[in-house]
Design a protein around this motif. Structure first.
Motif, PDB file in Angstrom:
ATOM      1  N   ALA A  60       0.827  -1.211   0.000  1.00  0.00           N
ATOM      2  CA  ALA A  60       0.000   0.000   0.000  1.00  0.00           C
ATOM      3  C   ALA A  60       0.854   1.250   0.000  1.00  0.00           C
ATOM      4  O   ALA A  60       0.551   2.231  -0.695  1.00  0.00           O
ATOM      5  CB  ALA A  60      -0.935  -0.023   1.208  1.00  0.00           C
ATOM      6  N   CYS A  61       1.933   1.238   0.787  1.00  0.00           N
ATOM      7  CA  CYS A  61       2.831   2.397   0.803  1.00  0.00           C
ATOM      8  C   CYS A  61       3.493   2.602  -0.557  1.00  0.00           C
ATOM      9  O   CYS A  61       3.624   3.732  -1.034  1.00  0.00           O
ATOM     10  CB  CYS A  61       3.888   2.216   1.893  1.00  0.00           C
ATOM     11  N   GLY A  62       3.918   1.498  -1.169  1.00  0.00           N
ATOM     12  CA  GLY A  62       4.542   1.621  -2.486  1.00  0.00           C
ATOM     13  C   GLY A  62       3.578   2.124  -3.548  1.00  0.00           C
ATOM     14  O   GLY A  62       3.968   2.873  -4.445  1.00  0.00           O
ATOM     15  N   ALA A  63       2.304   1.722  -3.443  1.00  0.00           N
ATOM     16  CA  ALA A  63       1.324   2.175  -4.425  1.00  0.00           C
ATOM     17  C   ALA A  63       0.936   3.632  -4.235  1.00  0.00           C
ATOM     18  O   ALA A  63       0.484   4.281  -5.186  1.00  0.00           O
ATOM     19  CB  ALA A  63       0.081   1.290  -4.363  1.00  0.00           C
ATOM     20  N   SER A  64       1.081   4.159  -3.005  1.00  0.00           N
ATOM     21  CA  SER A  64       0.672   5.540  -2.727  1.00  0.00           C
ATOM     22  C   SER A  64       1.815   6.540  -2.787  1.00  0.00           C
ATOM     23  O   SER A  64       1.638   7.685  -2.371  1.00  0.00           O
ATOM     24  CB  SER A  64       0.008   5.603  -1.344  1.00  0.00           C
ATOM     25  N   VAL A  65       2.974   6.116  -3.271  1.00  0.00           N
ATOM     26  CA  VAL A  65       4.093   7.057  -3.386  1.00  0.00           C
ATOM     27  C   VAL A  65       3.757   8.112  -4.438  1.00  0.00           C
ATOM     28  O   VAL A  65       3.398   7.774  -5.565  1.00  0.00           O
ATOM     29  CB  VAL A  65       5.381   6.302  -3.755  1.00  0.00           C
ATOM     30  N   PRO A  66       3.849   9.404  -4.106  1.00  0.00           N
ATOM     31  CA  PRO A  66       3.499  10.438  -5.094  1.00  0.00           C
ATOM     32  C   PRO A  66       4.522  10.509  -6.217  1.00  0.00           C
ATOM     33  O   PRO A  66       5.677  10.123  -6.062  1.00  0.00           O
ATOM     34  CB  PRO A  66       3.475  11.724  -4.256  1.00  0.00           C
ATOM     35  N   SER A  67       4.086  11.032  -7.339  1.00  0.00           N
ATOM     36  CA  SER A  67       4.926  11.115  -8.526  1.00  0.00           C
ATOM     37  C   SER A  67       5.603  12.481  -8.611  1.00  0.00           C
ATOM     38  O   SER A  67       5.315  13.400  -7.842  1.00  0.00           O
ATOM     39  CB  SER A  67       4.084  10.873  -9.776  1.00  0.00           C
ATOM     40  N   ALA A  68       6.494  12.606  -9.575  1.00  0.00           N
ATOM     41  CA  ALA A  68       7.172  13.884  -9.791  1.00  0.00           C
ATOM     42  C   ALA A  68       6.190  14.948 -10.262  1.00  0.00           C
ATOM     43  O   ALA A  68       6.310  16.129  -9.897  1.00  0.00           O
ATOM     44  CB  ALA A  68       8.304  13.706 -10.813  1.00  0.00           C
ATOM     45  N   GLU A  69       5.222  14.557 -11.089  1.00  0.00           N
ATOM     46  CA  GLU A  69       4.223  15.526 -11.544  1.00  0.00           C
ATOM     47  C   GLU A  69       3.384  16.051 -10.388  1.00  0.00           C
ATOM     48  O   GLU A  69       3.017  17.231 -10.361  1.00  0.00           O
ATOM     49  CB  GLU A  69       3.315  14.875 -12.596  1.00  0.00           C
ATOM     50  N   SER A  70       3.094  15.194  -9.415  1.00  0.00           N
ATOM     51  CA  SER A  70       2.318  15.656  -8.267  1.00  0.00           C
ATOM     52  C   SER A  70       3.099  16.657  -7.429  1.00  0.00           C
ATOM     53  O   SER A  70       2.520  17.571  -6.841  1.00  0.00           O
ATOM     54  CB  SER A  70       1.910  14.464  -7.395  1.00  0.00           C
ATOM     55  N   PHE A  71       4.426  16.518  -7.370  1.00  0.00           N
ATOM     56  CA  PHE A  71       5.220  17.499  -6.626  1.00  0.00           C
ATOM     57  C   PHE A  71       5.196  18.861  -7.303  1.00  0.00           C
ATOM     58  O   PHE A  71       5.043  19.896  -6.650  1.00  0.00           O
ATOM     59  CB  PHE A  71       6.666  17.012  -6.488  1.00  0.00           C
TER      60      PHE A  71
END
Length: 220
Positions: A60-71
């Motif tokens: 679950a933690c790995g799936a919820s890691v934000p992306s560069a675009e979200s930053f």
């Protein structure tokens, strides 16, 4: 019949060749490992449940890691939030941090790394398209001891935590309270007493209730 013959021919080919023997041995090893895992789970169900829960949490933690675009989107949204505030009320620390992110973004100096359970965004010394000798020579790259100073944010659980922390109370200019003594620069929630203050403020609009004795005293 042709399909049966093709399947028999494939099995015979795998039985004759080394690749087929290796595949059969690999399949037997995996089957034995699965049987041992199932037997261990039956013997120790609590440990098996704990391991399954840990693996599920990690997935679950790995799936919820934000992306560069979200930053980048979060940085632009933070800048828009600060623009809605007047210069006298916005937090200088939050404004400096957001402006730093936007400048690094314009210069293409933001770098994103996905580390399985979390992501980090750090600052590169030069842009991605720089062709200078200092940006290409491996001996002139930043050292690992400089990594904490170059770290810009940490993404975990679908959020960018350093940016979120910087934007907390972004509508409070902390420099306005710099002249106050240290004990008065910060108030605890219990010291605000907002409910009591609101109750007293509304009480002044209520009509005054006088007893008979007070009315007699006023008339006398």
């Amino acid at each position: 019949m042709a399909a049966v013959g093709a399947g028999r021919g494939l099995r015979e080919w795998m039985a004759r060749t080394g690749i087929g023997r290796w595949c059969r041995a690999l399949g037997r090893d995996y089957a034995a490992a699965l049987r041992e895992t199932a037997e261990g789970a039956r013997r120790r169900p609590a440990a098996a449940l704990a391991a399954a829960a840990a693996l599920s949490a990690a997935a679950a933690c790995g799936a919820s890691v934000p992306s560069a675009e979200s930053f980048e989107a979060a940085a632009v949204e933070a800048a828009a939030t600060l623009l809605l505030l007047s210069p006298g009320t916005r937090s200088p620390g939050a404004e400096r941090h957001v402006q730093r992110l936007l400048r690094r973004r314009e210069a293409e100096r933001l770098r994103y790394r996905h580390l399985l359970l979390l992501a980090v965004v750090y600052e590169a010394p030069r842009g991605a398209g720089a062709q200078l000798y200092g940006s290409r020579c491996p001996y002139l790259r930043p050292r690992w001891r400089e990594a904490p100073a170059r770290l810009l944010d940490v993404g975990f659980g679908g959020r960018w935590w350093l940016l979120r922390r910087r934007l907390r109370d972004c509508d409070v200019n902390e420099e306005e309270f710099a002249a106050l003594p240290p004990p008065l620069r910060r108030l605890e929630p219990r010291q605000l007493r907002s409910q009591r203050n609101e109750r007293l403020f509304m009480a002044k609009f209520e009509p005054a209730a006088l007893s008979d004795e007070e009315v007699d005293e006023e008339e006398a």
